[in-house]
Design a protein around this motif. Structure first.
Motif, PDB file in Angstrom:
ATOM      1  N   GLY A  51      -3.847  -2.735   6.625  1.00  0.00           N
ATOM      2  CA  GLY A  51      -3.848  -3.801   5.727  1.00  0.00           C
ATOM      3  C   GLY A  51      -4.795  -3.290   4.406  1.00  0.00           C
ATOM      4  N   GLU A  52      -5.337  -2.090   4.258  1.00  0.00           N
ATOM      5  CA  GLU A  52      -5.974  -1.569   3.394  1.00  0.00           C
ATOM      6  C   GLU A  52      -5.263  -0.530   2.726  1.00  0.00           C
ATOM      7  N   LEU A  53      -4.022  -0.387   2.923  1.00  0.00           N
ATOM      8  CA  LEU A  53      -3.146   0.725   2.258  1.00  0.00           C
ATOM      9  C   LEU A  53      -2.941   0.423   0.706  1.00  0.00           C
ATOM     10  N   ASP A  54      -2.867  -0.822   0.284  1.00  0.00           N
ATOM     11  CA  ASP A  54      -2.805  -1.077  -1.189  1.00  0.00           C
ATOM     12  C   ASP A  54      -4.011  -0.656  -1.707  1.00  0.00           C
ATOM     13  N   ASP A  55      -5.198  -0.922  -1.383  1.00  0.00           N
ATOM     14  CA  ASP A  55      -6.495  -0.672  -2.043  1.00  0.00           C
ATOM     15  C   ASP A  55      -6.613   0.878  -2.022  1.00  0.00           C
ATOM     16  N   SER A  56      -6.003   1.524  -0.957  1.00  0.00           N
ATOM     17  CA  SER A  56      -6.620   2.892  -0.817  1.00  0.00           C
ATOM     18  C   SER A  56      -5.699   3.695  -1.835  1.00  0.00           C
ATOM     19  N   LEU A  57      -4.600   3.160  -2.440  1.00  0.00           N
ATOM     20  CA  LEU A  57      -3.977   3.880  -3.698  1.00  0.00           C
ATOM     21  C   LEU A  57      -5.001   4.224  -4.900  1.00  0.00           C
ATOM     22  N   SER A  58      -6.016   3.712  -4.867  1.00  0.00           N
ATOM     23  CA  SER A  58      -7.056   3.865  -5.786  1.00  0.00           C
ATOM     24  C   SER A  58      -7.256   5.458  -5.880  1.00  0.00           C
ATOM     25  N   ALA A  59      -7.391   6.114  -4.790  1.00  0.00           N
ATOM     26  CA  ALA A  59      -7.621   7.509  -4.958  1.00  0.00           C
ATOM     27  C   ALA A  59      -6.314   8.136  -5.194  1.00  0.00           C
ATOM     28  N   ALA A  60      -5.012   7.728  -5.031  1.00  0.00           N
ATOM     29  CA  ALA A  60      -3.781   8.517  -5.472  1.00  0.00           C
ATOM     30  C   ALA A  60      -3.388   8.270  -6.998  1.00  0.00           C
ATOM     31  N   PHE A  61      -3.607   7.172  -7.462  1.00  0.00           N
ATOM     32  CA  PHE A  61      -3.010   6.688  -8.969  1.00  0.00           C
ATOM     33  C   PHE A  61      -4.265   6.041  -9.979  1.00  0.00           C
ATOM     34  N   THR A  62      -4.170   6.396 -10.984  1.00  0.00           N
ATOM     35  CA  THR A  62      -5.091   5.792 -12.040  1.00  0.00           C
ATOM     36  C   THR A  62      -4.676   4.330 -11.947  1.00  0.00           C
ATOM     37  N   ARG A 104      -4.644  11.928  -7.406  1.00  0.00           N
ATOM     38  CA  ARG A 104      -4.276  12.878  -6.149  1.00  0.00           C
ATOM     39  C   ARG A 104      -2.811  12.958  -6.292  1.00  0.00           C
ATOM     40  N   CYS A 105      -2.168  11.965  -6.380  1.00  0.00           N
ATOM     41  CA  CYS A 105      -0.564  11.938  -6.594  1.00  0.00           C
ATOM     42  C   CYS A 105      -0.181  11.933  -7.837  1.00  0.00           C
TER      43      CYS A 105
END
Length: 260
Positions: A139-150, A234-235
């Motif tokens: 359920g935290e995957l959406d928020d985790s993308l802060s490390a992947a994208f601006t 990261r991405c």
């Protein structure tokens, strides 16, 4: 997707065609499924025979251990053998870049390395940032993308939702994800001056997991390495997919023009 069995473990992969074009194999980052190559692989499939691997524990590949860079490199060799690939250009992100470095040292198929967000040692990984990108709660995957994208890129909520959906379907979880993390954290490339094949190192300037300085050092220590900074986190190879794909395509063209 084709499958092959390696030491009792069934692994999945995708291949664009089985023909005589130069082959490019894509090796994913910690825990990521084949979705992550949905930009580079299709763009390069016209000029190259592309092989996209699903690492053990992702996208239907068996999750049997052990999870080590050596094991992932052996898996890659088994997949390439099954696909009928004799010589290959390797494109690896993060852990996949580490696997590519080990593969180039231990096996004879590699013609070049394109390394995205990689480092020569797992010591360069920020453990806290790594945990942010790979939360234990789906359920935290959406928020985790802060490390992947601006933040600007993440504001395109429809895209972020699609990425989170792909990750739920294909990414490693549980013990498999822990195994991927441990493999990356424990990696040591060994003497990089021994790897003389051409290498392109692309790195996000704001990568929170492996600092851009680690990518610069990697390129400097590889005898035929070149470095390209990419805007983003990261991405960055997704956020700036066209620029990164063009860099890889140009690099591969140069390698092909120079010959083996």
């Amino acid at each position: 997707m084709p499958t092959t069995e390696i030491d009792g473990t069934t692994l999945r992969y995708e291949i664009s065609e089985r023909d005589d074009r130069p082959a490019v194999a894509f090796v994913p980052d910690v825990g990521f499924g084949p979705w992550m190559w949905g930009w580079q692989a299709p763009a390069l499939a016209g000029a190259y025979r592309t092989v996209v691997t699903a690492s053990r524990g992702t996208d239907g590949s068996d999750s049997d251990g052990p999870y080590t860079v050596d094991r992932f490199a052996a898996d890659l060799d088994g997949i390439l053998s099954d696909a009928g690939v004799r010589r290959v250009h390797l494109v690896g992100a993060g852990l996949g870049g580490m696997v590519a470095l080990r593969y180039a040292r231990e096996y004879g198929r590699a013609r070049s390395l394109s390394l995205l967000g990689a480092a020569g040692s797992g010591d360069r990984i920020d453990r806290a940032a790594l945990s942010t990108l790979y939360p234990s709660d789906p359920g935290e995957l959406d928020d985790s993308l802060s490390a992947a994208f601006t933040d600007r890129f993440r504001s395109e909520s429809e895209f972020v939702d699609r990425v989170a959906g792909w990750r739920r379907e294909e990414d490693a979880s549980g013990g498999a994800l822990s195994g991927h993390r441990d493999a990356a954290l424990g990696f040591e490339a060994g003497p990089l001056h021994e790897l003389s094949i051409p290498a392109l190192v692309c790195h996000g300037v704001d990568d929170p997991i492996i600092p851009v300085e680690a990518g610069e050092t990697l390129a400097e220590e590889l005898p035929n390495g070149r470095f390209e900074a990419v805007e983003g986190r990261r991405c960055c190879y997704i956020e700036h997919a066209a620029a990164v794909t063009d860099a890889i395509d140009g690099f591969l063209s140069d390698v092909g023009a120079a010959g083996d």
